[in-house]
Design a protein around this motif. Structure first.
Motif, short mmCIF file in Angstrom:
data_model
loop_
_atom_site.label_atom_id
_atom_site.label_comp_id
_atom_site.label_asym_id
_atom_site.label_seq_id
_atom_site.Cartn_x
_atom_site.Cartn_y
_atom_site.Cartn_z
N TYR A 233 0.82 -1.21 0.00
CA TYR A 233 0.00 0.00 0.00
C TYR A 233 0.86 1.26 0.00
CZ TYR A 233 -3.90 -3.12 1.07
OH TYR A 233 -4.85 -4.10 1.01
N GLU A 234 2.08 1.14 -0.53
CA GLU A 234 2.98 2.28 -0.60
C GLU A 234 2.35 3.37 -1.47
OE1 GLU A 234 5.72 5.00 -2.14
OE2 GLU A 234 5.18 3.27 -3.41
N GLU A 235 2.38 4.60 -0.98
CA GLU A 235 1.60 5.69 -1.56
C GLU A 235 1.92 5.96 -3.03
OE1 GLU A 235 0.57 10.41 -0.67
OE2 GLU A 235 1.58 9.18 0.84
N LYS A 236 3.18 6.03 -3.37
CA LYS A 236 3.56 6.41 -4.73
C LYS A 236 3.13 5.37 -5.76
CE LYS A 236 7.50 8.06 -7.45
NZ LYS A 236 8.97 8.36 -7.41
N SER A 237 3.39 4.09 -5.48
CA SER A 237 3.04 3.04 -6.44
C SER A 237 1.52 2.86 -6.52
CB SER A 237 3.72 1.72 -6.08
OG SER A 237 3.26 1.25 -4.83
N ALA B 26 -5.27 3.60 2.55
CA ALA B 26 -4.34 4.09 1.54
C ALA B 26 -4.95 4.06 0.15
CB ALA B 26 -3.06 3.27 1.58
N LEU B 27 -5.73 3.02 -0.14
CA LEU B 27 -6.39 2.94 -1.44
C LEU B 27 -7.48 3.99 -1.55
CD1 LEU B 27 -6.83 1.64 -4.18
CD2 LEU B 27 -8.26 -0.09 -3.08
N VAL B 28 -8.26 4.16 -0.50
CA VAL B 28 -9.32 5.17 -0.51
C VAL B 28 -8.71 6.56 -0.71
CG1 VAL B 28 -11.21 6.21 0.80
CG2 VAL B 28 -10.81 3.75 0.93
N LYS B 29 -7.58 6.81 -0.06
CA LYS B 29 -6.91 8.11 -0.22
C LYS B 29 -6.48 8.33 -1.66
CE LYS B 29 -2.99 10.86 1.38
NZ LYS B 29 -1.74 10.89 2.17
#
Length: 379
Positions: free
Chosen positions: A12-16, A62-65
């Motif tokens: 769930y790393e933000e950039k990828s 993280a996905l919702v964001k």
């Protein structure tokens, strides 16, 4: 022809994750149904209960964001909304970290309320359903479900996630009125899908759940993001990826009865092909029939032939959540901490198992499943 995007996603790393969501939006939003400035976009995650993200019960924040940011970049107005079936919305919002996302992005996070009637269409099994006003009046719905098994309906994916637009205690009423018949319950889910038709479904299958989901199964890494504007086609694709025969999936049977002959082999797969994913021995719950004998013998069938919930007294913390959630009023807790189940009343919705915070509701297999397990062990 359905277009389905399957993406390998390790974490769930933000950039990828943001890049993956942009790829999804480019294919299904920008190219098909562009967001206009000011459009209200309901983001519908799975917020089943007040559970931390690492439990894998709810859609990862993280996905919702990432999805909300993609909407904001297109000058839309994202609103995160759901109607949890098990806990107070304030607790759910805090525990799932959805509050953090809403505060960071300064966007609304709301409980879905204000039910209004809707007629799903001519093929509907139920011609009057009440759904949350926001779900019906938003310009678009982006559906963000979690990949999980489901002790009553086999799997909870995109279409099942939309049941969260049924407001509050009306969920319990539907469980009680139609939950005894899985195929009929699947018809209800299909009616809700037909009424809402989300513009896009993005499935959180990076980490999901196997076993006795959707609330007390075992977290499992799948490394998958799935997306489509055809939620049914996406659900059926995921079903086959998990090694499930589609005819065992109640939602698939409901779609076939309506002539919705969705052939996965005819779908166009943007990015990864299904063959790129291989999941070894996913623990899928067995679903036994609740109508094995004539109706006047239902009591015998429920008590001896089909699976039933039981209490593990060593794990039970006497919170009474199971007693409160039971729509059939089939559970009571005595002063000694023992749960009593009225199996003649019990509709086998397993909401008691979903709501239990300590895995103290277990399954006692009925004779039919015991026989099937015996045959499997010998084959």
């Amino acid at each position: 022809m359905a277009v389905i995007m399957l993406l390998k996603q390790e974490n769930y790393e933000e950039k990828s994750l943001r890049k993956a969501v942009e790829d999804i939006f480019s294919c299904f939003i920008d190219a098909q149904t562009p967001i206009r400035p000011g459009d209200s976009i309901l983001l519908k995650p799975n917020l089943l209960s007040a559970s931390s993200p690492d439990k894998r019960i709810t859609t990862d924040p993280a996905l919702v964001k990432s999805v909300a940011e993609a909407v904001l970049d297109r000058y839309g107005r994202p609103i995160i909304g759901d109607s949890p079936g098990l806990d107070r919305f304030a607790s759910v919002a805090e525990k799932t970290k959805m509050n953090d996302i809403a505060r960071q992005l300064q966007i609304p996070l709301v409980e879905l309320t204000d039910p209004i009637p809707v007629n799903p269409g001519p093929q509907a099994k139920f011609h009057r359903i009440e759904l949350a006003r926001l779900a019906l009046e938003s310009h678009m719905i982006i559906n963000i479900p979690k990949l999980k098994t489901h002790a009553q309906m086999l799997l909870t994916l995109g279409v099942k996630n939309l049941f969260g637009t049924v407001v509050g205690q009306q969920k319990a009423s539907w469980h009680y009125n139609v939950g005894l018949n899985r195929d009929l319950f699947a018809e209800l889910h299909l009616d809700i899908y037909e009424a809402l038709h989300p513009v896009l479904t993005i499935l959180d299958g990076i980490w999901g759940m196997e076993g006795h989901g959707p609330g007390n199964g075992t977290p499992r890494f799948f490394g998958l993001l799935g997306a489509s504007s055809d939620t049914l086609a996406l659900d059926f694709t995921i079903c086959t990826l998990l090694g499930v025969n589609l005819v065992h999936f109640p939602l698939y049977r409901a779609a076939m009865r309506r002539g919705m002959n969705i052939k996965i082999e005819d779908a166009y797969f943007n990015r990864e092909m299904p063959q790129a994913f291989s999941f070894d021995k996913v623990f899928i719950p067995n679903l036994d029939s609740l109508h094995l004998l004539p109706s006047f013998l239902d009591g015998i069938s429920k008590r001896f032939l089909v699976s039933r919930p039981i209490q593990n007294r060593k794990l039970c913390i006497r919170c009474r959540k199971c007693e409160t959630i039971c729509a059939a009023k089939a559970i009571s807790l005595d002063s000694y901490g023992k749960l009593s189940f009225d199996y003649n009343k019990c509709i086998r919705c397993f909401c008691c198992q979903e709501v239990c915070p300590n895995n103290a509701i277990e399954f006692q297999k009925g004779i039919i499943l015991k026989i099937l397990d015996l045959f499997k062990s010998r084959s």
